[in-house]
Design an enzyme around this catalytic site. Structure first.
Site, PDB file in Angstrom:
ATOM      1  CG  ASP A 161      -1.988  27.154   8.782  1.00  0.00           C
ATOM      2  OD1 ASP A 161      -2.389  26.571   9.835  1.00  0.00           O
ATOM      3  OD2 ASP A 161      -1.409  26.707   7.725  1.00  0.00           O
ATOM      4  CG  ASP A 208       2.152  27.037   8.753  1.00  0.00           C
ATOM      5  OD1 ASP A 208       2.001  27.132   9.910  1.00  0.00           O
ATOM      6  OD2 ASP A 208       1.621  26.614   7.699  1.00  0.00           O
ATOM      7  CD  GLU A 209      -0.925  28.129  12.996  1.00  0.00           C
ATOM      8  OE1 GLU A 209      -2.173  28.532  13.255  1.00  0.00           O
ATOM      9  OE2 GLU A 209      -0.434  26.964  13.382  1.00  0.00           O
TER      10      GLU A 209
HETATM   11  P1  TTP Z   1       0.709  22.836   9.856  1.00  0.00           P
HETATM   12  O1  TTP Z   1      -0.011  24.475   9.554  1.00  0.00           O
HETATM   13  O2  TTP Z   1      -0.120  22.143  10.769  1.00  0.00           O
HETATM   14  O3  TTP Z   1       0.648  22.144   8.550  1.00  0.00           O
HETATM   15  P2  TTP Z   1       0.887  22.410   7.128  1.00  0.00           P
HETATM   16  O4  TTP Z   1       1.126  23.783   6.824  1.00  0.00           O
HETATM   17  O5  TTP Z   1       2.138  21.361   6.582  1.00  0.00           O
HETATM   18  O6  TTP Z   1      -0.378  21.945   6.387  1.00  0.00           O
HETATM   19  P3  TTP Z   1      -1.769  22.463   6.439  1.00  0.00           P
HETATM   20  O7  TTP Z   1      -2.151  22.843   4.855  1.00  0.00           O
HETATM   21  O8  TTP Z   1      -2.813  21.583   7.020  1.00  0.00           O
HETATM   22  O9  TTP Z   1      -1.725  23.863   7.193  1.00  0.00           O
HETATM   23  O10 TTP Z   1       2.216  23.234  10.190  1.00  0.00           O
HETATM   24  C1  TTP Z   1       3.056  23.848   9.467  1.00  0.00           C
HETATM   25  C2  TTP Z   1       4.422  23.342   9.481  1.00  0.00           C
HETATM   26  O11 TTP Z   1       4.959  23.036  10.763  1.00  0.00           O
HETATM   27  C3  TTP Z   1       4.200  22.078   8.670  1.00  0.00           C
HETATM   28  O12 TTP Z   1       4.658  22.254   7.085  1.00  0.00           O
HETATM   29  C4  TTP Z   1       5.433  21.232   9.195  1.00  0.00           C
HETATM   30  C5  TTP Z   1       5.578  22.175  10.793  1.00  0.00           C
HETATM   31  N1  TTP Z   1       4.922  20.891  11.691  1.00  0.00           N
HETATM   32  C6  TTP Z   1       6.012  19.805  12.085  1.00  0.00           C
HETATM   33  O13 TTP Z   1       7.096  19.953  11.761  1.00  0.00           O
HETATM   34  N2  TTP Z   1       5.626  18.805  12.902  1.00  0.00           N
HETATM   35  C7  TTP Z   1       4.186  18.728  13.228  1.00  0.00           C
HETATM   36  O14 TTP Z   1       3.674  17.843  13.893  1.00  0.00           O
HETATM   37  C8  TTP Z   1       3.133  19.874  12.672  1.00  0.00           C
HETATM   38  C9  TTP Z   1       1.822  19.795  12.902  1.00  0.00           C
HETATM   39  C10 TTP Z   1       3.824  20.856  11.923  1.00  0.00           C
HETATM   40 MG    MG Z   2      -0.217  25.317   7.532  1.00  0.00          MG
END
Ligand code: TTP
Ligand code: MG
Length: 370
Positions: free
Chosen positions: A14, A109-110
């Site tokens: 992720d 992203d994951e």
């Molecule tokens: P996430 O992997 O949930 O968050 P992140 O990568 O920003 O942070 P983390 O380090 O905790 O993993 O989500 C990935 C991307 O998806 C995030 O950068 C933006 C998008 N996203 C949204 O647009 N809305 C949302 O509610 C979420 C959870 C994510």
């Molecule tokens: Mg993330």
């Protein structure tokens, strides 16, 4: 207990603060700053994500932008740039595929990777995860976190355990202890409403959850109770399911008795074309190559194909080509037990897949441009 002989090696990767990290990478003025991706502080939208600097002030995904601006007045709001995120997403996926074809992306992203068998013949999943994190950094100048375990649930929770830029291995013998100490809010697949209900029932950690019998969990939470019962014991047999890009779309039918009458057969092909056309329209797919499949009474099976100049899912065009193809078969002289039509050479590509993801983001996760 976990049976040793069936142990899989699963990695969950992720990206860290993904959209915000891309923005900081591409604009040095944003580095080290509280960056909030998702429109303007006065806008009515919600936050897509925030840099770790902004998270310290309580800003998080899906929070109204106005609230984020109150919590973090010095936060810098930037609009999302979906193309840049898509590109980074493609780059990390290419790295995953160097190791295994069993890649299941959950979002841009994951992804889960099953590396039990892998292209490099590597035995250590931890080493693979380490290499992947390094390659991601090298190729995208972004960091990610990885969880390594024998099942999806624990790998997913583990990738979050040591964020950002972390790697957490939970081997089978440590799983129970790890899960017992885990807060319910960290349980993947337990939604906000369920968490609340669990808290009201005194379930705050995996250990609390484990005290409940399966029957009582089902009584309290319905069918999901069974899932909770299993995951807090580290039992999760779900496979990593790769998204395969569809290569063809078609339907076929084996008849209860053999058919030979031409009028009946052409009417059947018309109906089949109509049903294929409807199905393809639903998933927004079109194809260029139309294939007719015929299985004769004695099980001999043949196919005949023809390509058209345009991408089509038009009922009339499909049935017209199918009828022409029929002339190049022995149908009419020989009885048939199966007929089918399929379209290949589809207009569905990686891009189509990403379009779908983009839609999902827009629907469920708060808009990128708010
Ligand atoms: P996430 O992997 O949930 O968050 P992140 O990568 O920003 O942070 P983390 O380090 O905790 O993993 O989500 C990935 C991307 O998806 C995030 O950068 C933006 C998008 N996203 C949204 O647009 N809305 C949302 O509610 C979420 C959870 C994510
Ligand atoms: Mg993330």
């Amino acid at each position: 207990m976990i049976k040793q002989e069936h142990i899989r090696k699963i990695i969950h990767i992720d990206m860290d603060a993904f959209f915000a990290a891309v923005e900081q990478r591409d604009n040095p003025a944003l580095r080290g700053k509280a960056v909030i991706v998702g429109g303007s502080p006065n806008g009515r939208g919600v936050v897509s994500t925030a840099s770790y600097e902004a998270r310290k002030f309580g800003v998080h995904s899906a929070m109204p932008c106005s609230q984020a601006a109150r919590l973090c007045p010095h936060g810098i709001f930037v609009k999302g740039r979906f193309d840049a995120y898509k590109l980074a997403s493609q780059q990390i996926r290419e790295i995953f595929f160097e190791y295994t074809d069993l890649v299941e992306p959950l979002s841009l992203d994951e992804a889960f990777l099953d590396v039990t068998e892998n292209h490099k013949g590597m035995r250590s999943a931890t080493l693979i995860a380490k290499e992947i994190l390094e390659k991601i950094q090298e190729k995208t100048q972004l960091t990610a976190s990885a969880g390594v375990s024998y099942c999806k649930f624990i790998a997913k929770v583990a990738s979050d355990y040591n964020k950002p830029n972390g790697l957490t291995l939970i081997p089978p013998e440590e799983a129970e202890e790890f899960l017992e100490g885990l807060e319910i809010k960290k349980f993947f697949g337990v939604g906000k409403a369920t968490q609340k209900k669990m808290h009201s029932l005194g379930i705050k950690t995996g250990a609390d959850l484990k005290e409940w019998s399966e029957i009582d969990l089902v009584k309290a939470f319905g069918k999901s109770g069974r899932y909770y019962y299993r995951i807090c014991r580290g039992i999760d047999n779900r496979e990593v399911k790769p998204h395969r890009i569809r290569k063809s779309y078609g339907k076929e039918r084996t008849f209860s008795d053999d058919k030979g009458e031409m009028n009946w057969i052409t009417t059947f092909l018309d109906e089949l074309s109509e049903s294929i056309s409807e199905g393809m329209q639903k998933i927004n797919a079109k194809g260029k190559t139309i294939t007719l499949k015929v299985r004769y009474k004695n099980f001999d099976t043949i196919t005949r194909s023809q390509s058209v100049p345009n991408y089509t899912n038009d009922h009339y065009q499909i049935s017209t080509v199918a009828r022409q193809l029929l002339e190049d078969t022995d149908v009419g002289n020989r009885q048939v037990r199966l007929l089918g039509i399929s379209l290949s050479n589809l207009n569905l590509s990686e891009d189509h897949y990403y379009e779908q993801l983009e839609l999902e983001f827009r629907k469920g996760l708060g808009s990128v441009e708010c």
